[in-house]
Design a protein around this motif. Sequence first.
Motif, PDB file in Angstrom:
ATOM      1  N   GLY A   3      26.209  54.034  23.911  1.00  0.00           N
ATOM      2  CA  GLY A   3      25.378  53.679  25.300  1.00  0.00           C
ATOM      3  C   GLY A   3      23.943  53.871  25.282  1.00  0.00           C
ATOM      4  N   LEU A   4      23.242  53.182  26.287  1.00  0.00           N
ATOM      5  CA  LEU A   4      21.636  53.261  26.098  1.00  0.00           C
ATOM      6  C   LEU A   4      21.225  54.077  27.573  1.00  0.00           C
ATOM      7  N   ARG A   5      20.207  54.918  27.206  1.00  0.00           N
ATOM      8  CA  ARG A   5      19.643  55.609  28.316  1.00  0.00           C
ATOM      9  C   ARG A   5      18.356  54.833  28.635  1.00  0.00           C
ATOM     10  N   HIS A   6      17.735  54.971  29.810  1.00  0.00           N
ATOM     11  CA  HIS A   6      16.429  54.315  30.006  1.00  0.00           C
ATOM     12  C   HIS A   6      15.421  55.273  29.488  1.00  0.00           C
ATOM     13  N   TRP A   7      14.015  54.591  29.403  1.00  0.00           N
ATOM     14  CA  TRP A   7      12.806  55.192  28.678  1.00  0.00           C
ATOM     15  C   TRP A   7      12.491  56.047  29.920  1.00  0.00           C
ATOM     16  N   PRO A   8      11.502  57.159  29.625  1.00  0.00           N
ATOM     17  CA  PRO A   8      10.743  58.265  30.541  1.00  0.00           C
ATOM     18  C   PRO A   8      10.174  57.388  31.521  1.00  0.00           C
ATOM     19  N   GLU A   9       9.900  57.904  32.518  1.00  0.00           N
ATOM     20  CA  GLU A   9       9.325  57.069  33.592  1.00  0.00           C
ATOM     21  C   GLU A   9       7.995  57.689  33.577  1.00  0.00           C
ATOM     22  N   ILE A  10       6.943  56.620  33.878  1.00  0.00           N
ATOM     23  CA  ILE A  10       5.719  56.853  33.776  1.00  0.00           C
ATOM     24  C   ILE A  10       4.862  56.467  34.940  1.00  0.00           C
ATOM     25  N   SER A  11       4.039  57.409  35.430  1.00  0.00           N
ATOM     26  CA  SER A  11       3.569  57.069  36.473  1.00  0.00           C
ATOM     27  C   SER A  11       2.517  55.994  36.591  1.00  0.00           C
ATOM     28  N   PRO A  12       2.321  55.017  37.548  1.00  0.00           N
ATOM     29  CA  PRO A  12       1.482  53.962  37.587  1.00  0.00           C
ATOM     30  C   PRO A  12      -0.026  54.292  37.634  1.00  0.00           C
ATOM     31  N   ALA A  13      -0.332  55.632  38.085  1.00  0.00           N
ATOM     32  CA  ALA A  13      -1.737  55.858  37.716  1.00  0.00           C
ATOM     33  C   ALA A  13      -1.988  56.628  36.691  1.00  0.00           C
ATOM     34  N   THR A  14      -1.116  56.695  35.775  1.00  0.00           N
ATOM     35  CA  THR A  14      -1.636  57.334  34.274  1.00  0.00           C
ATOM     36  C   THR A  14      -2.643  56.715  33.747  1.00  0.00           C
ATOM     37  N   ASP A  15      -3.554  57.370  33.217  1.00  0.00           N
ATOM     38  CA  ASP A  15      -4.601  57.102  32.257  1.00  0.00           C
ATOM     39  C   ASP A  15      -4.205  56.909  30.833  1.00  0.00           C
ATOM     40  N   VAL A  16      -3.774  55.145  30.864  1.00  0.00           N
ATOM     41  CA  VAL A  16      -3.049  54.912  29.503  1.00  0.00           C
ATOM     42  C   VAL A  16      -3.912  55.101  28.263  1.00  0.00           C
ATOM     43  N   LEU A  17      -5.126  55.261  28.324  1.00  0.00           N
ATOM     44  CA  LEU A  17      -5.669  55.426  27.089  1.00  0.00           C
ATOM     45  C   LEU A  17      -6.524  56.960  26.840  1.00  0.00           C
ATOM     46  N   LYS A  18      -5.725  57.843  27.752  1.00  0.00           N
ATOM     47  CA  LYS A  18      -6.348  59.148  27.597  1.00  0.00           C
ATOM     48  C   LYS A  18      -5.571  59.710  26.313  1.00  0.00           C
ATOM     49  N   SER A  19      -4.427  59.510  25.869  1.00  0.00           N
ATOM     50  CA  SER A  19      -3.998  60.388  24.587  1.00  0.00           C
ATOM     51  C   SER A  19      -4.513  59.503  23.470  1.00  0.00           C
ATOM     52  N   PHE A  20      -5.088  58.150  23.466  1.00  0.00           N
ATOM     53  CA  PHE A  20      -5.760  57.599  22.511  1.00  0.00           C
ATOM     54  C   PHE A  20      -7.044  58.411  22.237  1.00  0.00           C
ATOM     55  N   ALA A  21      -7.778  58.605  23.361  1.00  0.00           N
ATOM     56  CA  ALA A  21      -9.149  59.426  23.238  1.00  0.00           C
ATOM     57  C   ALA A  21      -8.911  60.923  22.854  1.00  0.00           C
ATOM     58  N   ALA A  22      -7.737  61.431  23.130  1.00  0.00           N
ATOM     59  CA  ALA A  22      -7.513  62.889  22.438  1.00  0.00           C
ATOM     60  C   ALA A  22      -7.297  62.924  21.045  1.00  0.00           C
ATOM     61  N   ALA A  23      -6.455  61.850  20.687  1.00  0.00           N
ATOM     62  CA  ALA A  23      -6.093  62.041  19.517  1.00  0.00           C
ATOM     63  C   ALA A  23      -7.078  62.025  18.315  1.00  0.00           C
ATOM     64  N   LEU A  24      -8.233  60.828  18.830  1.00  0.00           N
ATOM     65  CA  LEU A  24      -9.465  60.460  18.131  1.00  0.00           C
ATOM     66  C   LEU A  24     -10.268  61.858  17.998  1.00  0.00           C
TER      67      LEU A  24
END
Length: 459
Positions: free
Chosen positions: A359-380
């Motif tokens: 079977g398949l499970r759905h992906w984790p839910e992501i809030s529409p207000a998420t700063d999508v580039l925040k994780s990229f900036a933190a990694a850099l």
Amino acid sequence: MALTTASIEQTAPDQASLKAAAKLLSPAKWPERLISADDGLIWGACQGSGANPYRVVVDLSDLGAKCSCPSRKFPCKHALALMLLYGEGADDFLPGTVPDWVTEWLGRRRKTDTVPKDEIIGTGKSLADALKDDIPVPVDAKTQAQREAAKQKRAAATRQAITDGMADLERWIADQLRTGLSDLLGDLTPRCRRIAARLVDAKAGTLAARIDGIPARVLGLPQGDRADAVIAELGKLVILSRAWGDGVAADPSVRREITGAEPRDALLANTETVRQTGLWEVLATREETRRDNLIARSTWLLALDGGHRFALLQDFFPASTGRQGAAFSLGEQFHAEMAFYPSAHPLRAQIVERRPREGLRHWPEISPATDVLKSFAAALAHEPWLLELPILLPQGRVAEAGSTPWWSGDHDTALPLLSETVDLSLCGAEIQSAAVLWNGHRASLLAAQTNLGRFHADG
């Protein structure tokens, strides 16, 4: 069918294969071992030196076998090891649905009457001998000290060679900037190849492969993006060079970028290795043929139940062996324990143990207000030499603006997409979530969960 030691010995092509198989009997090397409902087939995944395990199947009716490894021996050591494990304990094999790659193999092969008879003896191949430990040759203290001194001398020579190579690289970068970006972009491929060859001589092979890939990454962008992209590439190389000079021993991720990853056994033996057990989905697989005649395969996984959101599996095999069968199917979900390579931002990993899932499970839910580039900036902030990073995007749509496709979110957030990774059928679809690789300029679409079903970009 019960397997006996005599039948496996008779099947082995030679004593060396039996000996090699005996070294693969540790359960840690087999993240997956399965058996069909009719007890006629066993298959599994054997972890080699690469990230992707070899896929092995054995037909118990006649001991016909298939393995994705490049060995020319038949059966190979992986198939023999799977037989030995089954002979030792069939209960350790979990019931499973026969996968497509096994069904395809069954359809192609022709049954042969090759089942070894237990009464056949005198083959000259002995499992007992294969299982015997090699008798170590005693080494006196003086010889051991000489070996250790020679080892330290070689390590020091390698470090110095790399340090000299980093200085050469920085001089090369300064020369490129001095002559101008226009000249560099017009002659990018041969210039990168020349400095990459010098870095190979300087024992910095992984960094050389990265520089070899600059022309493909930069020249694949629209004309207007290329100057900024090549400046970013050169800047990251300078940062990586300075990080080496500031103290390589303190940062294993720097060594990994320059000289290569530590061996799997060392990773698993490290008590500080970060491990995560959970459910994972295969997002995408990418292959690249490098100038050193290796095929680099990258497989991106998404965690569906917390922890580190992504994992990257990397494997390398000679181009001369031809394309190897993929170890995973796009969209496949499985339970697994991952061991992440040491890093301030853990991403690259190895599978420790793997179990199938129905079977398949759905992906984790992501809030529409998420700063999508925040994780990229933190990694850099921790590893500024990173080229790209996977990001999970919330609900949005794909639309075209001129010749450029864009992902557009519900909170005035938009990212430009590489057109070759986007299927036009996604335009207008309701994207509930999308996984992309963001490099600071454009995003490569890996997979998307839409109202029309799952989408996975071709590798």
